[in-house]
Enzyme design. Structure first.
Site, short mmCIF file in Angstrom:
data_model
loop_
_atom_site.label_atom_id
_atom_site.label_comp_id
_atom_site.label_asym_id
_atom_site.label_seq_id
_atom_site.Cartn_x
_atom_site.Cartn_y
_atom_site.Cartn_z
N ASP A 136 -0.04 3.03 0.45
CA ASP A 136 0.86 4.11 0.84
C ASP A 136 2.05 3.54 1.60
OD1 ASP A 136 0.96 7.33 1.48
OD2 ASP A 136 1.72 6.13 3.16
N TYR B 219 9.91 3.39 5.82
CA TYR B 219 9.14 2.27 6.39
C TYR B 219 9.87 0.95 6.18
CZ TYR B 219 5.20 5.60 6.12
OH TYR B 219 4.37 6.69 6.22
N LYS C 209 7.66 7.83 -0.68
CA LYS C 209 8.12 9.14 -0.21
C LYS C 209 9.64 9.20 -0.11
CE LYS C 209 4.10 8.88 2.85
NZ LYS C 209 3.98 7.41 2.99
N HIS D 24 8.66 13.67 2.41
CA HIS D 24 8.11 13.12 3.65
C HIS D 24 7.96 14.16 4.77
CE1 HIS D 24 7.70 8.90 5.63
NE2 HIS D 24 6.89 9.76 6.19
#
Length: 274
Positions: free
Chosen positions: A43, A48, A73, A106
């Site tokens: 994931d 990120y 996402k 998200h």
């Protein structure tokens, strides 16, 4: 390894590996470590900033791509129909993939009021075969209901903060009614206060397991998809070794009774950060 069947028939590992706050270069190393341990679900997310590192791990791994389940996402600043289509292309380019298994919105970011158009872009990508399944993160009941009313494809899951201090009972009931899985982020609670509780440690001692393993097991037995994160090889392994014991109904209830409706992360109604 336990798997679940999502509402569109796609199979997904119930236990996955999360890479939030893992720097790009380190992501390659730890994702390879996780895959070697046995994780098949990874994931990540645009925000990120480690999609490239995750993609490099997928490329280097001896495990065939079709045996891996990759989630990413769309971030708040990329919401909106056309923006989302563009953001998806950028994500798969960084990942080095032709498709992703799961693409998620998200946050609902209701202040911007773009999550319906954003989700409709996910529906297009899904119908075009670019994504195996679509879903959302951090959606409250009101956001999910609007999605169900205005969109065509029921999300396969809702990824939310969930742990014994935030059991999300009402939200889980709503999701279950609509055949939407709940996936837990921060499943061990940021800060780890839950892991230090006597009730958790006593259950762990009884089963000769760690507190983290007990909490992950609690999630699994609650029919929740769970994505613990660690960059420590021993803990990556430990978090995966949860299929050789079970918690009793009494132990499950003891852990669920710890609920305080206490968040460590942002409230979805207030989260508008770009």
């Amino acid at each position: 390894m336990n798997s679940v069947t999502l509402n569109n028939g796609v199979t997904m590992p119930q236990l996955g590996y999360g890479v939030w706050q893992v720097e790009n270069e380190l992501a390659t190393k730890v994702v390879l470590e996780a895959i070697e341990v046995g994780y098949r679900s990874i994931d990540t997310a645009m925000i990120y900033r480690n999609e490239k590192g995750v993609g490099e791990a997928i490329k280097q791994s001896p495990v065939p791509r079709e045996e891996l389940f990759i989630t990413t996402k769309v971030w708040n600043s990329d919401q909106g129909y056309e923006n989302t289509l563009r953001a998806f292309e950028e994500s798969i380019e960084r990942l080095g993939l032709e498709y992703v298994d799961l693409y998620l919105v998200h946050w609902p970011a209701p202040k911007f009021d773009k999550y319906i158009d954003t989700y409709k872009a996910l529906e297009k990508l899904y119908h075009d075969g670019r994504i195996k399944a679509i879903g959302v993160c951090n959606f409250e009941i009101e956001h999910l209901q609007r999605l169900l009313d205005e969109c065509e494809v029921v999300p396969v899951l809702n990824q939310v903060e969930c742990h014994p201090y935030l059991t999300q009972t009402e939200l889980k009931s709503f999701c279950a009614e609509h055949n939407i899985f709940v996936e837990a982020w921060s499943p061990l609670q940021q800060g780890g206060e839950v892991l230090q509780l006597d009730v958790v440690q006593n259950i762990a001692k009884k089963h000769h397991k760690s507190s983290a393993q007990v909490i992950i097991r609690w999630h699994l037995q609650n029919n929740t998809i769970v994505i613990p994160k660690s960059v420590t090889p021993s803990r990556i392994q430990e978090n995966f070794d949860v299929f050789d014991f079970s918690l009793s109904d009494e132990e499950m209830n003891l852990l669920s009774e710890l609920n305080r409706n206490e968040r460590k992360g942002s409230n979805p109604k207030d989260m508008h950060v770009c």
